[in-house]
Design a protein around this motif. Structure first.
Motif, PDB file in Angstrom:
ATOM      1  N   LYS A 247     -21.483  37.639 -49.818  1.00 41.86           N
ATOM      2  CA  LYS A 247     -21.118  36.428 -50.569  1.00 41.86           C
ATOM      3  C   LYS A 247     -19.826  35.818 -50.040  1.00 41.86           C
ATOM      4  CE  LYS A 247     -23.554  37.477 -54.869  1.00 41.86           C
ATOM      5  NZ  LYS A 247     -23.451  37.666 -56.330  1.00 41.86           N
ATOM      6  N   VAL A 248     -18.895  36.672 -49.587  1.00 42.38           N
ATOM      7  CA  VAL A 248     -17.665  36.163 -48.976  1.00 42.38           C
ATOM      8  C   VAL A 248     -17.998  35.400 -47.697  1.00 42.38           C
ATOM      9  CG1 VAL A 248     -15.517  36.825 -47.809  1.00 42.38           C
ATOM     10  CG2 VAL A 248     -16.142  37.910 -49.978  1.00 42.38           C
ATOM     11  N   ILE A 249     -18.892  35.948 -46.895  1.00 43.19           N
ATOM     12  CA  ILE A 249     -19.315  35.268 -45.670  1.00 43.19           C
ATOM     13  C   ILE A 249     -19.921  33.909 -45.994  1.00 43.19           C
ATOM     14  CG2 ILE A 249     -21.025  35.327 -43.805  1.00 43.19           C
ATOM     15  CD1 ILE A 249     -20.559  38.392 -43.720  1.00 43.19           C
ATOM     16  N   GLU A 250     -20.822  33.878 -46.956  1.00 43.47           N
ATOM     17  CA  GLU A 250     -21.459  32.625 -47.355  1.00 43.47           C
ATOM     18  C   GLU A 250     -20.429  31.617 -47.867  1.00 43.47           C
ATOM     19  OE1 GLU A 250     -24.987  31.038 -50.408  1.00 43.47           O
ATOM     20  OE2 GLU A 250     -24.283  33.119 -50.503  1.00 43.47           O
ATOM     21  N   HIS A 251     -19.457  32.110 -48.629  1.00 48.94           N
ATOM     22  CA  HIS A 251     -18.410  31.234 -49.171  1.00 48.94           C
ATOM     23  C   HIS A 251     -17.596  30.593 -48.052  1.00 48.94           C
ATOM     24  CE1 HIS A 251     -15.320  29.875 -52.030  1.00 48.94           C
ATOM     25  NE2 HIS A 251     -14.444  30.270 -51.127  1.00 48.94           N
ATOM     26  N   ILE A 252     -17.179  31.390 -47.065  1.00 45.34           N
ATOM     27  CA  ILE A 252     -16.370  30.865 -45.963  1.00 45.34           C
ATOM     28  C   ILE A 252     -17.172  29.880 -45.122  1.00 45.34           C
ATOM     29  CG2 ILE A 252     -15.109  31.445 -43.859  1.00 45.34           C
ATOM     30  CD1 ILE A 252     -14.434  34.151 -45.141  1.00 45.34           C
ATOM     31  N   VAL A 253     -18.420  30.215 -44.830  1.00 40.75           N
ATOM     32  CA  VAL A 253     -19.264  29.328 -44.020  1.00 40.75           C
ATOM     33  C   VAL A 253     -19.452  27.985 -44.725  1.00 40.75           C
ATOM     34  CG1 VAL A 253     -21.603  28.980 -43.113  1.00 40.75           C
ATOM     35  CG2 VAL A 253     -20.451  31.190 -42.798  1.00 40.75           C
ATOM     36  N   ASN A 254     -19.717  28.021 -46.018  1.00 45.21           N
ATOM     37  CA  ASN A 254     -19.874  26.776 -46.774  1.00 45.21           C
ATOM     38  C   ASN A 254     -18.577  25.980 -46.798  1.00 45.21           C
ATOM     39  OD1 ASN A 254     -22.548  27.296 -47.378  1.00 45.21           O
ATOM     40  ND2 ASN A 254     -22.092  28.279 -49.336  1.00 45.21           N
ATOM     41  N   TRP A 255     -17.449  26.691 -46.947  1.00 42.01           N
ATOM     42  CA  TRP A 255     -16.138  26.029 -46.965  1.00 42.01           C
ATOM     43  C   TRP A 255     -15.866  25.341 -45.628  1.00 42.01           C
ATOM     44  CZ3 TRP A 255     -11.590  26.923 -44.128  1.00 42.01           C
ATOM     45  CH2 TRP A 255     -10.425  26.322 -44.627  1.00 42.01           C
ATOM     46  N   LEU A 256     -16.166  26.020 -44.543  1.00 43.21           N
ATOM     47  CA  LEU A 256     -15.966  25.446 -43.208  1.00 43.21           C
ATOM     48  C   LEU A 256     -16.839  24.204 -43.014  1.00 43.21           C
ATOM     49  CD1 LEU A 256     -15.914  28.705 -41.040  1.00 43.21           C
ATOM     50  CD2 LEU A 256     -14.114  26.966 -41.041  1.00 43.21           C
ATOM     51  N   ARG A 257     -18.106  24.329 -43.370  1.00 46.21           N
ATOM     52  CA  ARG A 257     -19.040  23.221 -43.187  1.00 46.21           C
ATOM     53  C   ARG A 257     -18.619  22.015 -44.033  1.00 46.21           C
ATOM     54  NH1 ARG A 257     -23.206  25.376 -45.234  1.00 46.21           N
ATOM     55  NH2 ARG A 257     -24.029  26.389 -43.356  1.00 46.21           N
TER      56      ARG A 257
ATOM     57  N   ALA B  60     -19.864  29.534 -36.137  1.00 46.70           N
ATOM     58  CA  ALA B  60     -21.204  29.367 -35.571  1.00 46.70           C
ATOM     59  C   ALA B  60     -22.252  29.271 -36.668  1.00 46.70           C
ATOM     60  CB  ALA B  60     -21.522  30.535 -34.638  1.00 46.70           C
ATOM     61  N   ARG B  61     -22.064  30.022 -37.740  1.00 49.62           N
ATOM     62  CA  ARG B  61     -23.030  30.041 -38.842  1.00 49.62           C
ATOM     63  C   ARG B  61     -23.092  28.728 -39.620  1.00 49.62           C
ATOM     64  NH1 ARG B  61     -24.361  35.409 -42.156  1.00 49.62           N
ATOM     65  NH2 ARG B  61     -24.947  36.764 -40.415  1.00 49.62           N
ATOM     66  N   THR B  62     -22.112  27.850 -39.422  1.00 52.57           N
ATOM     67  CA  THR B  62     -22.153  26.559 -40.120  1.00 52.57           C
ATOM     68  C   THR B  62     -23.255  25.662 -39.571  1.00 52.57           C
ATOM     69  OG1 THR B  62     -20.600  25.465 -38.601  1.00 52.57           O
ATOM     70  CG2 THR B  62     -19.653  26.652 -40.506  1.00 52.57           C
ATOM     71  N   GLY B  63     -23.695  25.924 -38.344  1.00 59.90           N
ATOM     72  CA  GLY B  63     -24.672  25.062 -37.697  1.00 59.90           C
ATOM     73  C   GLY B  63     -24.051  23.870 -37.008  1.00 59.90           C
TER      74      GLY B  63
ATOM     75  N   ASN C  19     -25.914  26.311 -31.381  1.00 63.78           N
ATOM     76  CA  ASN C  19     -24.843  25.313 -31.480  1.00 63.78           C
ATOM     77  C   ASN C  19     -23.557  25.730 -30.765  1.00 63.78           C
ATOM     78  OD1 ASN C  19     -24.948  27.283 -33.619  1.00 63.78           O
ATOM     79  ND2 ASN C  19     -23.226  26.285 -34.600  1.00 63.78           N
ATOM     80  N   VAL C  20     -23.583  26.873 -30.080  1.00 65.73           N
ATOM     81  CA  VAL C  20     -22.368  27.415 -29.447  1.00 65.73           C
ATOM     82  C   VAL C  20     -22.353  27.120 -27.950  1.00 65.73           C
ATOM     83  CG1 VAL C  20     -21.036  29.509 -28.971  1.00 65.73           C
ATOM     84  CG2 VAL C  20     -22.227  29.253 -31.172  1.00 65.73           C
ATOM     85  N   LYS C  21     -21.187  26.655 -27.471  1.00 67.04           N
ATOM     86  CA  LYS C  21     -20.960  26.468 -26.038  1.00 67.04           C
ATOM     87  C   LYS C  21     -19.678  27.194 -25.648  1.00 67.04           C
ATOM     88  CE  LYS C  21     -23.230  21.934 -25.768  1.00 67.04           C
ATOM     89  NZ  LYS C  21     -23.049  20.500 -25.418  1.00 67.04           N
ATOM     90  N   ARG C  22     -19.533  27.453 -24.360  1.00 71.33           N
ATOM     91  CA  ARG C  22     -18.331  28.138 -23.870  1.00 71.33           C
ATOM     92  C   ARG C  22     -17.593  27.246 -22.889  1.00 71.33           C
ATOM     93  NH1 ARG C  22     -20.636  33.158 -21.666  1.00 71.33           N
ATOM     94  NH2 ARG C  22     -18.522  33.954 -21.865  1.00 71.33           N
ATOM     95  N   GLN C  23     -16.276  27.473 -22.791  1.00 69.56           N
ATOM     96  CA  GLN C  23     -15.444  26.742 -21.833  1.00 69.56           C
ATOM     97  C   GLN C  23     -14.361  27.671 -21.302  1.00 69.56           C
ATOM     98  OE1 GLN C  23     -15.534  23.338 -20.531  1.00 69.56           O
ATOM     99  NE2 GLN C  23     -14.306  24.598 -19.160  1.00 69.56           N
ATOM    100  N   PRO C  24     -14.521  28.174 -20.080  1.00 72.91           N
ATOM    101  CA  PRO C  24     -13.451  28.987 -19.493  1.00 72.91           C
ATOM    102  C   PRO C  24     -12.337  28.110 -18.932  1.00 72.91           C
ATOM    103  CG  PRO C  24     -15.339  28.896 -18.011  1.00 72.91           C
ATOM    104  CD  PRO C  24     -15.723  28.122 -19.239  1.00 72.91           C
ATOM    105  N   VAL C  25     -11.097  28.492 -19.207  1.00 70.43           N
ATOM    106  CA  VAL C  25      -9.933  27.782 -18.662  1.00 70.43           C
ATOM    107  C   VAL C  25      -8.939  28.845 -18.197  1.00 70.43           C
ATOM    108  CG1 VAL C  25      -8.064  26.153 -19.088  1.00 70.43           C
ATOM    109  CG2 VAL C  25     -10.235  25.863 -20.285  1.00 70.43           C
ATOM    110  N   ASN C  26      -8.746  28.950 -16.905  1.00 66.46           N
ATOM    111  CA  ASN C  26      -7.802  29.932 -16.377  1.00 66.46           C
ATOM    112  C   ASN C  26      -6.385  29.365 -16.443  1.00 66.46           C
ATOM    113  OD1 ASN C  26      -6.462  31.977 -15.094  1.00 66.46           O
ATOM    114  ND2 ASN C  26      -7.242  31.492 -13.047  1.00 66.46           N
TER     115      ASN C  26
END
Length: 265
Positions: free
Chosen positions: A5-15, A44-47, A80-87
């Motif tokens: 439920k904490v996970i769901e709460h944070i994901v909803n808050w972020l979204r 990532a879970r926000t979509g 929905n996830v992408k990566r970006q390497p920056v040295n």
């Protein structure tokens, strides 16, 4: 803790926060540690769009490997996830070369460690502005509000803090349920600012469970005289960091000008 439920709460808050701010998604620096692993998975879970940025600066190979493995896992599980390497190593080295030499090498070493964090913050905000993202912070409750174990305007420079009301052991609980890679779950926490293998506990002198205890008893109004032996030592460590880093945990002081001085004489 009701972890699911904490996970769901944070994901909803972020979204909800991102949608209400008319923002497309999030950008986060992935270090190979538990805090950034959990925070990036929650984002990532926000979509919504998530850009994971790798920013090594003379980083240990194991840290780079863990970060790389976590981003691969995210991309395998969330479209929905992408990566970006920056040295950032050459950027950091160029800045060091441009700065004047100082006599106190210890102070210089500490200052440059914080400079690493600030270079990373600048990089994250570059991508945030470029893509219309929010910079997601990775600080937990003990670091952000207990001992101030972060760099001001470095990893402390963020738009929102999804896990800042969770202590470290609770972050690990989330990591276990979220399926964070075992190598991250088992590796001792480190801030990765030194180019060596020192852990957070090496720097602080106490473990996170010990600091969580000290933070709680301090909240209860206990004093150092209430304890002995290791508990007394840990409480003293907590109070030392809490006092020294208080400037990070309070609003920027403003010099307020009396109305009598602003009015015409």
């Amino acid at each position: 803790m009701q972890t699911e439920k904490v996970i769901e709460h944070i994901v909803n808050w972020l979204r909800d926060y991102a949608i209400n701010a008319n923002i497309k998604g999030f950008v986060i620096g992935v270090s190979g540690g538990i805090d950034s692993a959990v925070t990036s998975t929650l984002c990532a879970r926000t979509g919504l769009e998530l850009l994971c940025v790798e920013m090594p600066i003379h980083q240990g190979e194991s840290q780079v490997t863990r970060a790389d493995g976590h981003i691969n896992w995210l991309m395998d599980n969330y479209a929905n996830v992408k990566r970006q390497p920056v040295n950032l190593t050459p950027v950091f080295d160029s800045l060091v070369a441009a700065l004047p030499k100082v006599a106190d090498e210890e102070k210089r070493f500490m200052s440059l460690a914080n400079t690493r964090a600030r270079l990373r913050m600048t990089t994250l905000y570059y991508f945030a502005a470029l893509n219309g993202y929010l910079v997601a912070g990775t600080g937990n409750k003990v670091e952000d509000f207990g001992i101030g174990f972060y760099t001001k305007y470095g990893d402390g420079g963020v738009d929102l803090s999804p896990i800042a009301d969770l202590v470290k052991t609770e972050v690990y609980e989330l990591g276990s349920v979220l399926g964070v890679n075992q190598d991250i779950m088992e590796t001792p926490p480190t801030d990765g600012l030194w180019g060596d293998h020192r852990t957070d506990e090496d720097q602080i002198g106490a473990s996170y469970p010990e600091l969580e205890w000290a933070m709680q008893v301090d909240k209860e109004g206990k004093s150092i005289d209430d304890f002995s032996d290791r508990k007394k030592e840990v409480f003293a460590i907590y109070k030392k960091f809490n006092s020294a880093n208080k400037h990070k945990m309070i609003p920027i002081p403003i010099c307020e000008i009396p109305d009598s001085l602003k009015s015409a004489s």
